[in-house]
Design a protein around this motif. Structure first.
Motif, PDB file in Angstrom:
ATOM      1  N   THR A  98       0.903  -1.300   0.006  1.00  8.64           N
ATOM      2  CA  THR A  98      -0.006   0.163  -0.046  1.00  8.64           C
ATOM      3  C   THR A  98       0.906   1.340  -0.014  1.00  8.64           C
ATOM      4  O   THR A  98       1.794   1.165   0.679  1.00  8.64           O
ATOM      5  CB  THR A  98      -1.034  -0.139   1.251  1.00  8.64           C
ATOM      6  N   LEU A  99       0.442   2.152  -0.969  1.00  4.16           N
ATOM      7  CA  LEU A  99       1.241   3.330  -1.155  1.00  4.16           C
ATOM      8  C   LEU A  99       0.608   4.195  -0.230  1.00  4.16           C
ATOM      9  O   LEU A  99      -0.603   4.870  -0.361  1.00  4.16           O
ATOM     10  CB  LEU A  99       1.239   3.845  -2.335  1.00  4.16           C
ATOM     11  N   MET A 100       1.399   4.730   0.987  1.00  4.04           N
ATOM     12  CA  MET A 100       0.799   5.823   1.893  1.00  4.04           C
ATOM     13  C   MET A 100       1.437   7.076   1.594  1.00  4.04           C
ATOM     14  O   MET A 100       2.890   7.111   1.911  1.00  4.04           O
ATOM     15  CB  MET A 100       1.012   5.502   3.168  1.00  4.04           C
ATOM     16  N   VAL A 101       0.853   8.193   0.876  1.00  2.78           N
ATOM     17  CA  VAL A 101       1.672   9.495   0.657  1.00  2.78           C
ATOM     18  C   VAL A 101       0.693  10.350   1.424  1.00  2.78           C
ATOM     19  O   VAL A 101      -0.592  10.583   1.296  1.00  2.78           O
ATOM     20  CB  VAL A 101       1.499   9.539  -0.946  1.00  2.78           C
ATOM     21  N   LYS A 102       1.379  11.530   1.997  1.00  2.46           N
ATOM     22  CA  LYS A 102       0.708  12.605   2.714  1.00  2.46           C
ATOM     23  C   LYS A 102       1.692  13.686   2.632  1.00  2.46           C
ATOM     24  O   LYS A 102       2.756  13.704   2.374  1.00  2.46           O
ATOM     25  CB  LYS A 102       0.558  12.192   4.096  1.00  2.46           C
ATOM     26  N   PRO A 103       1.121  14.942   2.636  1.00  6.06           N
ATOM     27  CA  PRO A 103       1.716  15.963   2.434  1.00  6.06           C
ATOM     28  C   PRO A 103       2.590  16.355   3.581  1.00  6.06           C
ATOM     29  O   PRO A 103       2.208  15.998   4.794  1.00  6.06           O
ATOM     30  CB  PRO A 103       0.707  17.341   2.200  1.00  6.06           C
ATOM     31  N   ASP A 104       3.770  16.900   3.707  1.00  6.92           N
ATOM     32  CA  ASP A 104       4.568  17.241   4.880  1.00  6.92           C
ATOM     33  C   ASP A 104       4.252  18.553   5.284  1.00  6.92           C
ATOM     34  O   ASP A 104       4.904  19.594   4.974  1.00  6.92           O
ATOM     35  CB  ASP A 104       6.075  17.153   4.512  1.00  6.92           C
ATOM     36  N   ILE A 105       2.993  18.584   6.009  1.00  8.23           N
ATOM     37  CA  ILE A 105       2.519  19.778   6.690  1.00  8.23           C
ATOM     38  C   ILE A 105       3.707  20.590   7.692  1.00  8.23           C
ATOM     39  O   ILE A 105       3.557  21.803   7.650  1.00  8.23           O
ATOM     40  CB  ILE A 105       1.240  19.429   7.612  1.00  8.23           C
ATOM     41  N   ASN A 123      12.517   6.556  -3.617  1.00  8.56           N
ATOM     42  CA  ASN A 123      11.424   5.839  -4.431  1.00  8.56           C
ATOM     43  C   ASN A 123      10.338   6.481  -4.855  1.00  8.56           C
ATOM     44  O   ASN A 123      10.193   7.714  -4.623  1.00  8.56           O
ATOM     45  CB  ASN A 123      11.129   4.516  -3.415  1.00  8.56           C
ATOM     46  N   ILE A 124       9.429   6.015  -5.617  1.00  5.50           N
ATOM     47  CA  ILE A 124       8.429   6.521  -5.910  1.00  5.50           C
ATOM     48  C   ILE A 124       7.564   7.205  -5.039  1.00  5.50           C
ATOM     49  O   ILE A 124       6.654   8.251  -5.055  1.00  5.50           O
ATOM     50  CB  ILE A 124       7.463   5.735  -7.055  1.00  5.50           C
ATOM     51  N   ALA A 125       7.258   6.557  -3.676  1.00  5.46           N
ATOM     52  CA  ALA A 125       6.431   7.063  -2.485  1.00  5.46           C
ATOM     53  C   ALA A 125       7.026   8.531  -2.190  1.00  5.46           C
ATOM     54  O   ALA A 125       6.574   9.588  -1.736  1.00  5.46           O
ATOM     55  CB  ALA A 125       6.457   6.331  -1.494  1.00  5.46           C
ATOM     56  N   LEU A 126       8.418   8.660  -2.157  1.00  2.71           N
ATOM     57  CA  LEU A 126       8.963   9.920  -2.026  1.00  2.71           C
ATOM     58  C   LEU A 126       8.837  11.032  -2.859  1.00  2.71           C
ATOM     59  O   LEU A 126       8.507  12.050  -2.582  1.00  2.71           O
ATOM     60  CB  LEU A 126      10.612   9.555  -1.736  1.00  2.71           C
ATOM     61  N   ALA A 168       5.588  15.893  -4.520  1.00  2.54           N
ATOM     62  CA  ALA A 168       4.635  16.447  -5.236  1.00  2.54           C
ATOM     63  C   ALA A 168       3.217  16.824  -4.522  1.00  2.54           C
ATOM     64  O   ALA A 168       2.912  18.069  -4.701  1.00  2.54           O
ATOM     65  CB  ALA A 168       4.342  15.449  -6.318  1.00  2.54           C
ATOM     66  N   ILE A 169       2.878  15.999  -3.588  1.00  2.79           N
ATOM     67  CA  ILE A 169       1.712  16.367  -2.743  1.00  2.79           C
ATOM     68  C   ILE A 169       1.993  17.473  -1.814  1.00  2.79           C
ATOM     69  O   ILE A 169       1.041  18.228  -1.801  1.00  2.79           O
ATOM     70  CB  ILE A 169       1.290  15.124  -2.024  1.00  2.79           C
ATOM     71  N   SER A 170       3.315  17.589  -1.321  1.00  2.67           N
ATOM     72  CA  SER A 170       3.423  18.673  -0.417  1.00  2.67           C
ATOM     73  C   SER A 170       3.433  19.934  -1.250  1.00  2.67           C
ATOM     74  O   SER A 170       2.949  20.940  -0.977  1.00  2.67           O
ATOM     75  CB  SER A 170       4.679  18.634   0.297  1.00  2.67           C
TER      76      SER A 170
END
Length: 135
Positions: A1-8, A102-105, A110-112
């Protein structure tokens, strides 16, 4: 599972370092980074370095950034985040003798960057929450 979140936290440090008279202290950033490292199990001190580098870049350029249109501030955030995360990743790769890029990083970066305008607008509209008046 790919868990991606912005770095608030990273985005918040950038915003407050650009704001006049609200730059977080390096001691606070060091302690915040150490706490993050302890919770995440990362190399002790690496997140402190990341947070301090973001703050130093943003606060060094705060006058130039604050007087610019938002697109340039956003571009500065993007360049800063990419550069600092790249430095952090290289240090971790050298320390762990592995390839942690990796791709998650990439997605997290990008999300951040994509979420920063909403955070900037929220903080900018409410910046008087964070300033002390001499009333």
């Amino acid at each position: 599972t790919l868990m991606v979140k912005p770095d608030i936290i990273l985005m918040s440090i950038f915003f407050f370092s650009v704001l006049e008279d609200t730059r977080p202290s390096h001691i606070f950033l060091m302690l915040l980074g150490l706490l993050d490292d302890l919770i995440s199990g990362s190399l002790t001190g690496i997140t402190s370095l990341e947070y301090i580098l973001i703050s130093v870049f943003a606060s060094t350029n705060k006058k130039a950034l604050w007087e610019q249109k938002f697109k340039l501030v956003w571009l500065a955030l993007a360049i800063t985040v990419v550069a600092v995360v790249l430095v952090k990743t290289i240090v971790l790769n050298l320390y762990n003798h592995t390839n942690l890029f990796n791709i998650a990083l990439l997605f997290e970066i990008a999300i951040s960057i994509l979420c920063y305008p909403a955070l900037h607008l929220l903080f900018y509209k409410k910046k008087n929450w964070f300033t002390v008046s001499d009333a």
